[in-house]
Design an enzyme around this catalytic site. Structure first.
Site, short mmCIF file in Angstrom:
data_model
loop_
_atom_site.label_atom_id
_atom_site.label_comp_id
_atom_site.label_asym_id
_atom_site.label_seq_id
_atom_site.Cartn_x
_atom_site.Cartn_y
_atom_site.Cartn_z
CD GLU A 117 -2.60 1.14 2.87
OE1 GLU A 117 -2.27 0.44 3.37
OE2 GLU A 117 -3.48 1.80 2.59
CE LYS A 190 -7.18 1.94 3.44
NZ LYS A 190 -6.09 2.21 4.29
CB CYS A 227 -4.93 -1.68 3.75
SG CYS A 227 -4.28 -1.91 5.55
N1 LIG Z 1 -3.37 0.74 5.99
C1 LIG Z 1 -4.46 0.49 6.57
O1 LIG Z 1 -5.66 0.89 6.19
N2 LIG Z 1 -4.32 0.12 7.99
C2 LIG Z 1 -5.25 -0.11 8.79
C3 LIG Z 1 -5.22 -1.14 9.91
C4 LIG Z 1 -5.45 -2.46 9.22
O2 LIG Z 1 -6.50 -2.80 8.81
O3 LIG Z 1 -4.53 -3.13 9.18
#
Ligand SMILES: NC(=O)NCCC(=O)O
Length: 373
Positions: A117, A190, A227
């Site tokens: 990401e 996203k 993510c």
């Molecule tokens: N990058 C991101 O959305 N991290 C949030 C925590 C997760 O879901 O791992």
């Protein structure tokens, strides 16, 4: 081990279990085969100081369809320069690192490669706008998109960036999909923005507006669930509904979320009769200014990004993970025919009661909703 950090669960098992038990444990935990890779790739990975692992998922031979074997490459890496180095130096250093890893992916015959990401420092914990927004770039014309790897290696490239949409004065967390001809096939933004711990991403960008796009490539239909979207079963499902054969999940994740990591993408592969690819970054990123977390603790870093990238198949098997601590390339050969074979066998998607879910969901989101108790 790097410092006091555990390198991987797999390494612990390998060090402590006797061979017959280890074989059985690996069959139960993972269940796929190793893939041989060329010696030049092994040498290059070792010279360039990253882990290289390769596995294969097979499908049954069919009478009417030829096999559809393709190879995906998952790349996890730490940031290269400190976060207070000049922005352009950081970007260039990261491009060089990715360039040398993708070259090894090409030696291994990878057809579709996906990076982690937003492959810049994951600075969204800081809530500072400068200099992090300077990393934002156009999905279509930006430096990272024009960094010509796709055409050079005849490889579809999934490149997750911080996107600047000049036209609408907005930033997005976006995966750019570049076809193996070098043209931008499209982008996927996203869908779910976390509001937890140090993930202060909502200070920078909004929930994506590109829906659940699937990209038809020469190597199959692919989608990108970025993510935090991996915690939402319906998010995976919607990509699958639009025909995704492989769903990539480029991530940046730490700490308390680690027990969920080995399970979520694997569940999604099972539930949706498709392949899923979970990619996480590695290392700990330090930021000059102290910032405060949701729990009131003060920090200069997010904690360890625990890597452990892996691929899961529709039959429930998965590869072991890459290391928790080192840069790595995971190469996986898969026969996409397995998706339909498993769908015909277990029929989870065929037996879903979608009309009923849709009707009840439509009621549940109304203000006058009354639970059916
Ligand atoms: N990058 C991101 O959305 N991290 C949030 C925590 C997760 O879901 O791992």
């Amino acid at each position: 081990m790097s410092g006091s950090e555990l390198e991987s669960l797999e390494k612990v098992l390998e060090s402590h279990l006797p061979e017959p038990e280890l074989r059985e444990v690996k069959r139960l935990l993972f269940g796929k085969r190793k893939l041989d890779f060329p010696a030049c790739a092994v040498d290059a990975a070792s010279e360039r100081d990253f882990e290289l692992k390769a596995y294969r998922f097979e499908a049954a031979q069919e009478q009417l369809r030829p096999p559809r074997r393709i190879r995906v490459g998952l790349i996890q890496h730490r940031i290269v320069l400190p976060t207070d180095a000049p922005v352009l130096d950081q970007v260039n250093a990261m491009h060089n690192r990715i360039g040398e890893m993708v070259e090894v992916a090409a030696m291994c015959g990878v057809n579709v490669v996906c990076f982690q990401e937003t492959w810049m420092p994951f600075a969204f914990c800081t809530r500072e706008k400068e200099p992090w927004t300077e990393f934002a770039e156009s999905a279509e014309e930006g430096n990272t998109t024009r960094f010509q790897l796709a055409k050079k290696y005849n490889m579809v490239v999934i490149s997750p960036i911080l996107e600047r949409d000049e036209l609408h004065n907005t930033l997005w967390n976006t995966a750019v999909v570049i076809s193996n001809s070098g043209n931008v096939l499209g982008k996927s933004r996203k869908n779910h923005i976390p509001r937890i711990g140090d993930f202060n991403e909502s200070t920078y960008y909004m929930e994506g507006d590109t829906g659940h796009k699937v990209f038809q490539t020469q190597f199959g239909k692919i989608a990108v669930n970025i993510c935090y979207g991996r915690h939402h079963p319906l998010n995976w499902f919607m990509y699958s509904l639009n025909g995704a054969e492989i769903i990539f999940n480029p991530s940046a994740t730490v700490g308390a979320l680690e027990p969920m990591w080995p399970i979520e993408a694997r569940n999604a592969a099972i539930a949706n009769h498709c392949f899923t690819c979970a990619i996480n970054r590695v290392g700990t990123e330090h930021f000059k200014s102290e910032f405060t977390s949701g729990d009131g603790q003060k920090h200069h870093d997010f904690g360890l990004f625990y890597g452990s990238s892996y691929v899961a198949a529709p039959d429930g098997n998965r590869t072991p993970g890459l290391s928790r601590t080192s840069d790595g390339l995971l190469v996986v050969e898969m026969d996409l025919n397995l998706n339909r074979q498993i769908s015909d066998k277990w029929s989870f998607k065929m037996t879903g009661r979608y009309a009923e879910y849709a009707e009840e969901l439509a009621k549940a989101i109304r203000h006058d909703f009354k639970p059916n108790i």
